[in-house]
Design an enzyme around this catalytic site. Structure first.
Site, PDB file in Angstrom:
ATOM      1  N   MET A 144       0.845  -1.195   0.000  1.00 54.57           N
ATOM      2  CA  MET A 144       0.000   0.000   0.000  1.00 54.57           C
ATOM      3  C   MET A 144       0.885   1.250   0.000  1.00 54.57           C
ATOM      4  SD  MET A 144      -3.472  -0.970   1.933  1.00 54.57           S
ATOM      5  CE  MET A 144      -2.989  -0.712   3.608  1.00 54.57           C
ATOM      6  N   GLY A 145       2.156   1.085  -0.411  1.00 49.17           N
ATOM      7  CA  GLY A 145       3.060   2.227  -0.466  1.00 49.17           C
ATOM      8  C   GLY A 145       3.576   2.618   0.899  1.00 49.17           C
ATOM      9  N   LEU A 167       6.686   2.958   1.676  1.00 52.55           N
ATOM     10  CA  LEU A 167       7.582   1.807   1.831  1.00 52.55           C
ATOM     11  C   LEU A 167       8.692   2.076   2.853  1.00 52.55           C
ATOM     12  CD1 LEU A 167       7.902   0.834  -1.938  1.00 52.55           C
ATOM     13  CD2 LEU A 167       6.185   0.111  -0.257  1.00 52.55           C
ATOM     14  N   HIS A 218       9.448  -3.500   3.699  1.00 53.95           N
ATOM     15  CA  HIS A 218       9.061  -3.741   2.304  1.00 53.95           C
ATOM     16  C   HIS A 218      10.310  -4.019   1.457  1.00 53.95           C
ATOM     17  CE1 HIS A 218       5.634  -1.015   3.591  1.00 53.95           C
ATOM     18  NE2 HIS A 218       4.971  -2.042   3.090  1.00 53.95           N
ATOM     19  N   GLY A 269       5.059 -10.466   4.205  1.00 55.65           N
ATOM     20  CA  GLY A 269       5.740 -10.406   5.501  1.00 55.65           C
ATOM     21  C   GLY A 269       4.972 -11.202   6.559  1.00 55.65           C
ATOM     22  N   GLU A 270       5.749 -11.856   7.437  1.00 58.27           N
ATOM     23  CA  GLU A 270       5.116 -12.668   8.495  1.00 58.27           C
ATOM     24  C   GLU A 270       4.538 -11.821   9.625  1.00 58.27           C
ATOM     25  OE1 GLU A 270       7.964 -15.584   9.745  1.00 58.27           O
ATOM     26  OE2 GLU A 270       7.339 -16.959   8.149  1.00 58.27           O
ATOM     27  N   ASP A 302       2.194  -9.825   9.282  1.00 60.56           N
ATOM     28  CA  ASP A 302       0.762  -9.996   9.018  1.00 60.56           C
ATOM     29  C   ASP A 302       0.501 -11.478   8.752  1.00 60.56           C
ATOM     30  OD1 ASP A 302       0.045  -7.160   9.077  1.00 60.56           O
ATOM     31  OD2 ASP A 302       1.329  -7.030   7.328  1.00 60.56           O
ATOM     32  N   ARG A 329       2.706   2.135  10.282  1.00 57.78           N
ATOM     33  CA  ARG A 329       2.042   2.807  11.410  1.00 57.78           C
ATOM     34  C   ARG A 329       3.032   3.391  12.415  1.00 57.78           C
ATOM     35  NH1 ARG A 329      -3.464   0.465  12.586  1.00 57.78           N
ATOM     36  NH2 ARG A 329      -4.115  -0.407  10.601  1.00 57.78           N
TER      37      ARG A 329
HETATM   38  O1  PAF Z   1      -0.219  -6.036   3.637  1.00 61.23           O
HETATM   39  C1  PAF Z   1      -0.591  -5.070   2.930  1.00 61.23           C
HETATM   40  O2  PAF Z   1       0.142  -4.099   2.735  1.00 61.23           O
HETATM   41  C2  PAF Z   1      -1.965  -5.118   2.289  1.00 61.23           C
HETATM   42  O3  PAF Z   1      -2.886  -5.758   3.113  1.00 61.23           O
HETATM   43  C3  PAF Z   1      -1.971  -5.753   0.880  1.00 61.23           C
HETATM   44  C4  PAF Z   1      -1.547  -7.213   0.927  1.00 61.23           C
HETATM   45  C5  PAF Z   1      -1.014  -4.969  -0.022  1.00 61.23           C
HETATM   46  C6  PAF Z   1      -3.375  -5.678   0.285  1.00 61.23           C
HETATM   47  O4  PAF Z   1      -3.820  -4.380   0.160  1.00 61.23           O
END
Ligand code: PAF
Length: 264
Positions: A27-28, A30, A34, A145-146, A148, A185
């Site tokens: 979602m940018g 970064l 990322h 990524g783990e 999430d 965040r």
């Molecule tokens: O983990 C994220 O950044 C988002 O949930 C994803 C997988 C890019 C979906 O919008």
């Protein structure tokens, strides 16, 4: 590095690509977390694509969606340096054209747990956009990524159920030296709050705290526990600090964090 804003332009480019294509959906905004996923993709695939799309359907509050940081120029610079072949950065209307009716929902009649219990509809939004992205990008591998981990598990299940033909690669969580998991965040937290949040990681790794012990301790330090639960051989935590919700998890048993490396 190519940058595509429309599905058709991306698809025209994709038809020319031979060999393996690694994919990192984002979602940018970064950060180093990322970057490590992208590097893994660049190292293991012939070419790599990163998507940047702040997905409106996975947010539980419109304020959270509207204030999500957008740093496209900075993100593109970083991706160029890492060696990404293409970036896909569609608009919301491109991904959700007017009048769209279909979405992906988890059909299993199961008890909702962790973030699925606390954020109604969140994973339907995530799975819907990831299915759309898989369908457009047609990657051979995708990297997640783990941090999430619940999201990763649900994407694995969706990939199996919908027969997407790709390999999913889980990547270890990147952390600050304090142990705090990297997250977009964190940028909304003061230095003090980051130090406090790192302590939570240390407490749950080093001590056998149950949910009510941790809840009391967090409250005493101005934080609020949402959950501390074990699932799939991992311990998961979610808590609030300075109005920001943070999540983390670790493997239970021998594969878990090395306690002398947990610093805070
Ligand atoms: O983990 C994220 O950044 C988002 O949930 C994803 C997988 C890019 C979906 O919008």
């Amino acid at each position: 590095m190519k940058v595509f804003y429309s599905i058709q332009e991306f698809r025209d480019w994709r038809t020319e690509i031979k060999g393996t294509l690694g994919f990192v959906p984002t979602m940018g905004n970064l950060h180093r977390g990322h970057a490590s996923l992208v590097k893994r993709s660049v190292e293991s695939c012939d070419q790599s694509v990163v998507s940047i799309f702040v997905n409106p359907t996975q947010f539980n509050s419109s304020k959270d969606f509207e204030t999500y940081p957008k740093t496209l120029d900075q993100d593109l610079k970083m991706l160029r340096e890492v060696g990404v072949a293409a970036v896909f950065a569609p608009s919301a209307l491109e991904m959700y054209p007017q009048g769209f009716v279909h979405k992906v929902v988890r059909a299993k009649d199961e008890q909702r747990i962790l973030c699925d219990a606390k954020r109604p509809g969140h994973f339907d939004g995530v799975l819907t956009v990831v299915a759309k992205l898989f369908s457009i990008v047609q990657p051979t591998q995708a990297f997640f990524g783990e941090k999430d981990f619940q999201q990763f598990r649900y994407i694995v299940e969706m990939t199996e159920d919908l027969f997407f033909n790709l390999q999913l690669v889980p990547c270890a969580t990147e952390r600050e030296p304090s142990g705090l998991a990297l997250s977009s965040r964190n940028g909304r937290l003061t230095d003090d709050a980051k130090a406090q949040a790192a302590k939570v990681w240390s407490w749950i790794c080093k001590e056998q705290l149950n949910s009510s012990d941790l809840s009391a301790r967090l409250q005493a330090h101005g934080m609020e526990l949402e959950y501390l639960e074990d699932h799939w051989g991992r311990r998961f935590v979610a808590f609030w600090i300075e109005g920001v919700r943070l999540i983390d998890n670790f493997v239970l048993g021998d594969g878990g964090p090395k306690l002398d490396e947990v610093n805070a």
